[in-house]
Enzyme design. Structure first.
Site, PDB file in Angstrom:
ATOM      1  N   GLY A  86     -21.997 -16.958 -10.585  1.00  0.00           N
ATOM      2  CA  GLY A  86     -20.787 -17.668 -10.992  1.00  0.00           C
ATOM      3  C   GLY A  86     -20.922 -18.507 -12.247  1.00  0.00           C
ATOM      4  O   GLY A  86     -19.920 -18.861 -12.881  1.00  0.00           O
ATOM      5  N   ASP A  87     -22.161 -18.846 -12.631  1.00  0.00           N
ATOM      6  CA  ASP A  87     -22.384 -19.631 -13.847  1.00  0.00           C
ATOM      7  C   ASP A  87     -23.753 -19.258 -14.404  1.00  0.00           C
ATOM      8  O   ASP A  87     -24.629 -20.101 -14.570  1.00  0.00           O
ATOM      9  CB  ASP A  87     -22.308 -21.123 -13.548  1.00  0.00           C
ATOM     10  CG  ASP A  87     -22.314 -21.974 -14.805  1.00  0.00           C
ATOM     11  OD1 ASP A  87     -22.026 -21.439 -15.899  1.00  0.00           O
ATOM     12  OD2 ASP A  87     -22.630 -23.182 -14.710  1.00  0.00           O
ATOM     13  N   LEU A  88     -23.924 -17.984 -14.694  1.00  0.00           N
ATOM     14  CA  LEU A  88     -25.229 -17.444 -15.065  1.00  0.00           C
ATOM     15  C   LEU A  88     -25.496 -17.648 -16.552  1.00  0.00           C
ATOM     16  O   LEU A  88     -25.220 -16.786 -17.378  1.00  0.00           O
ATOM     17  CB  LEU A  88     -25.290 -15.960 -14.702  1.00  0.00           C
ATOM     18  CG  LEU A  88     -26.673 -15.321 -14.568  1.00  0.00           C
ATOM     19  CD1 LEU A  88     -27.537 -16.068 -13.564  1.00  0.00           C
ATOM     20  CD2 LEU A  88     -26.531 -13.864 -14.161  1.00  0.00           C
ATOM     21  N   THR A  89     -26.024 -18.804 -16.894  1.00  0.00           N
ATOM     22  CA  THR A  89     -26.389 -19.121 -18.270  1.00  0.00           C
ATOM     23  C   THR A  89     -27.884 -19.411 -18.325  1.00  0.00           C
ATOM     24  O   THR A  89     -28.548 -19.530 -17.295  1.00  0.00           O
ATOM     25  CB  THR A  89     -25.621 -20.356 -18.779  1.00  0.00           C
ATOM     26  OG1 THR A  89     -26.066 -21.524 -18.057  1.00  0.00           O
ATOM     27  CG2 THR A  89     -24.117 -20.188 -18.582  1.00  0.00           C
ATOM     28  N   ASN A  92     -29.273 -22.279 -16.346  1.00  0.00           N
ATOM     29  CA  ASN A  92     -29.435 -22.137 -14.899  1.00  0.00           C
ATOM     30  C   ASN A  92     -30.501 -21.109 -14.528  1.00  0.00           C
ATOM     31  O   ASN A  92     -30.541 -20.610 -13.409  1.00  0.00           O
ATOM     32  CB  ASN A  92     -28.095 -21.763 -14.263  1.00  0.00           C
ATOM     33  CG  ASN A  92     -27.118 -22.924 -14.301  1.00  0.00           C
ATOM     34  OD1 ASN A  92     -27.522 -24.081 -14.276  1.00  0.00           O
ATOM     35  ND2 ASN A  92     -25.834 -22.618 -14.388  1.00  0.00           N
TER      36      ASN A  92
END
Length: 211
Positions: A86-89, A92
């Site tokens: 959901g917030d794969l940067t 992270n």
């Protein structure tokens, strides 16, 4: 399995959770450090293949390619068990410190300067020094994560990660192809997801054009 911080304690009634500390740094920080060395025109540390490489802007060397492969494997294993981040940067993704034992018995990691006493003096160790991009990939911050078997959701995960490389790490953006290749080898359903990724990219480009 999927490498994530272990849960050490949980307070369900009070709404708190104690997680294991991951020793190391974020992939964003590690690639930023690598980029700065390239800008200074310095020589790379001696790598595992025993060579020294000059790090230049846009040069995706073997250390970076190895990092990309491990990222693709980690994401593939996560999607294999039906979890989307959901917030794969790169903020992270943690690059976990590798511990290396030196001849004097000291143990150090890839984010610290390794030294040992030699004939009364101090000699810096090459290899797994502070400039290394070696280490295991650990996924963190699952606040927006969820269970999903939808190829679209997994493709969006990859698209977010690809955009993160393009905007934050343009000097290694070409290396994202290695992420996709490694992802394809570690996840059985990758072929369909990567095809869906193309569609997500097209929608993203169209949205950017329209504004």
């Amino acid at each position: 399995g999927v490498s994530v911080p272990g849960v050490l304690a949980l307070g369900a009634e009070d709404g708190w959770m104690l997680l294991e500390k991951v020793e190391g740094e974020t992939v964003k920080s590690a690639l930023g450090r690598w980029r700065e060395r390239g800008r200074r025109g310095e020589k790379g540390v001696e790598g595992s293949i025993g060579e020294q490489e000059e790090i230049e802007e846009g040069n995706v060397n073997e250390q970076v390619m190895g990092l990309m492969r491990r990222i693709g494997e980690a994401v593939g294993r996560m999607h294999e068990i039906g979890v989307v981040h959901g917030d794969l940067t790169t903020s992270n993704l943690m690059l976990q410190t590798l511990e290396v034992e030196f001849p004097d018995g000291q143990v150090d990691g890839n984010t610290a300067t390794n030294q040992q006493q030699v004939d009364g003096g101090v000699q810096e160790q090459s290899g797994a020094g502070k400039e290394s991009l070696e280490g295991d990939i650990v996924l963190i911050d699952f606040g927006l994560a969820g269970q999903s078997v939808q190829d679209e959701d997994k493709a969006v995960d990859l698209y977010v990660l690809e955009r993160a490389f393009g905007s934050t790490h343009p000097e290694v953006e070409e290396g994202f192809k290695e992420v996709s290749r490694s992802y394809g080898e570690s996840y059985k359903g990758a072929k369909v997801v990567l095809k869906r990724l193309e569609e997500v990219r097209m929608r993203g480009r169209k949205k950017n054009m329209i504004g």
